[in-house]
Design a protein around this motif. Structure first.
Motif, PDB file in Angstrom:
ATOM      1  N   MET A   1      16.753  78.510   2.302  1.00  0.00           N
ATOM      2  CA  MET A   1      15.408  78.045   2.321  1.00  0.00           C
ATOM      3  C   MET A   1      15.042  78.211   4.110  1.00  0.00           C
ATOM      4  SD  MET A   1      13.672  77.494  -0.433  1.00  0.00           S
ATOM      5  CE  MET A   1      14.428  77.546  -2.253  1.00  0.00           C
ATOM      6  N   THR A   2      15.790  78.512   4.594  1.00  0.00           N
ATOM      7  CA  THR A   2      15.322  78.696   6.121  1.00  0.00           C
ATOM      8  C   THR A   2      14.711  79.872   6.329  1.00  0.00           C
ATOM      9  OG1 THR A   2      17.666  79.954   6.609  1.00  0.00           O
ATOM     10  CG2 THR A   2      17.378  77.612   7.176  1.00  0.00           C
ATOM     11  N   GLY A   3      13.454  79.751   7.201  1.00  0.00           N
ATOM     12  CA  GLY A   3      12.626  81.006   7.698  1.00  0.00           C
ATOM     13  C   GLY A   3      11.547  81.174   6.330  1.00  0.00           C
ATOM     14  N   LEU A   4      11.334  80.109   5.707  1.00  0.00           N
ATOM     15  CA  LEU A   4      10.396  80.042   4.739  1.00  0.00           C
ATOM     16  C   LEU A   4       8.965  80.430   5.094  1.00  0.00           C
ATOM     17  CD1 LEU A   4      10.780  79.615   1.686  1.00  0.00           C
ATOM     18  CD2 LEU A   4      10.436  77.389   1.854  1.00  0.00           C
ATOM     19  N   PHE A   5       8.658  79.748   6.283  1.00  0.00           N
ATOM     20  CA  PHE A   5       7.280  80.307   6.958  1.00  0.00           C
ATOM     21  C   PHE A   5       7.343  81.032   8.163  1.00  0.00           C
ATOM     22  CE2 PHE A   5       7.291  76.082   4.538  1.00  0.00           C
ATOM     23  CZ  PHE A   5       6.167  76.242   4.048  1.00  0.00           C
ATOM     24  N   ASP A   6       8.554  81.899   8.065  1.00  0.00           N
ATOM     25  CA  ASP A   6       8.735  82.632   9.576  1.00  0.00           C
ATOM     26  C   ASP A   6       7.816  83.687   9.238  1.00  0.00           C
ATOM     27  OD1 ASP A   6       9.698  83.886  11.605  1.00  0.00           O
ATOM     28  OD2 ASP A   6      11.438  84.703  10.789  1.00  0.00           O
ATOM     29  N   ILE A   7       7.134  84.220  10.313  1.00  0.00           N
ATOM     30  CA  ILE A   7       6.164  85.436  10.445  1.00  0.00           C
ATOM     31  C   ILE A   7       6.445  86.297  11.276  1.00  0.00           C
ATOM     32  CG2 ILE A   7       4.476  84.460   8.691  1.00  0.00           C
ATOM     33  CD1 ILE A   7       2.836  84.203  11.342  1.00  0.00           C
TER      34      ILE A   7
END
Ligand code: NAP
Length: 258
Positions: A1-7
């Motif tokens: 679940m790491t980087g779920l909001f990474d853009i």
């Protein structure tokens, strides 16, 4: 679940990204590590904003008046000369026109529909090769159209062509979402309530008008940069990859529970 909001590393185009909500969105994307192109009709403002946002990352100005489809096509050609992939298209540029019903001018229709509906359509159509180029089932390309509560319910704004144009972009978002799902491109409309920008300055010009507006909003306040950036980041990242054909309300409860 790491980087779920990474853009980070994504390429984004934000129309009308030099001022108002577009600037808030562009700043949020730049700060999150995206490479962001912004447009404005005014070259100096476009360049100044891009310079200011470049303090936080990568931001590039492309002046464009999106009143004609030819201008939208020219904007896409400019992007194509610099990028081979676009991951995020934010159709934010918008025009309104308010006048009493009895004197509402015919000329308030064509330009409002052109900027708010036809321009976003032309940008999607012409950017398709670049949107498809970066799109996968796990990480689709994103088209986010900025809609309005005025296009979802009868707000008493005397902005007849604007309200109709926003209803149109909400529906167009769904039609495009259906057609583009197999190409791994999501299309959503963000339906905004009231944010303190130039567009709503006339509603907020007297203190008591602001108080009346706030009294209608269940959450009791106007929208902030955090609110719009939060939803745009969600829709642009892995977290929002399964959302398409949606109208996402960002209005403090005005549509759902007022
Ligand atoms: N503020 C709110 O409460 C609210 C509520 C619902 C929906 N919205 C929507 O949010 C979006 C942004 O509006 P805003 O509140 O930030 O208002 P704003 O400050 O008036 O910004 C409007 C933006 O649209 C751009 N624009 C207008 N006509 C254009 C044209 N012909 N070609 C290219 N760009 C054009 C402007 O760019 P330049 O002036 O720099 O050229 C500016 O960036 C609009 O789609 C609006 O309908 C806002």
């Amino acid at each position: 679940m790491t980087g779920l909001f990474d853009i980070s590393g994504k390429v984004a185009l934000v129309t009308g990204g030099a001022q108002g909500l577009g600037r808030m969105i562009a700043e949020g994307l730049v700060r999150a590590g995206a490479r962001v192109y912004i447009t404005s009709r005014k070259a100096d403002i476009c360049e100044q904003t891009a310079r200011e946002l470049s303090e936080f990352g990568e931001c590039f100005p492309i002046p464009a008046d999106l009143t004609t489809p030819e201008a939208a096509t020219a904007l896409v050609n400019e992007i194509k000369s610099r990028e081979s992939v676009v991951h995020i298209l934010i159709n934010n540029a918008g025009k309104t026109w308010g006048a009493p019903l009895e004197s509402f001018p015919d000329k308030a229709w064509a330009s409002v529909m052109a900027v708010n509906v036809q321009g976003p359509f032309t940008l999607v159509r012409d950017l398709l090769p670049l949107l498809k180029a970066g799109a996968t089932a796990e990480n689709p390309a994103r088209v986010i159209n900025i809609g309005s509560l005025a296009g979802a319910k009868a707000e008493r704004l005397s902005a007849y062509s604007y309200s109709a144009s926003k209803a149109a972009i909400h529906h167009l978002s769904k039609v495009l979402a259906a057609d583009l799902a197999e190409s791994h491109i999501t299309v959503n409309a963000v339906v905004l309530g009231y944010f303190p920008t130039q567009m709503t300055a006339h509603i907020r010009k007297e203190d008591d008008e602001t108080q009346k507006l706030l009294a209608r909003v269940p959450l009791g306040r106007l929208g902030t940069p955090e609110d719009i950036v939060g939803l745009i980041t969600f829709l642009s990242s892995r977290a929002g990859a399964y959302v398409t054909g949606s109208e996402m309300y960002l209005d403090g409860g005005l549509s759902g529970c007022a």
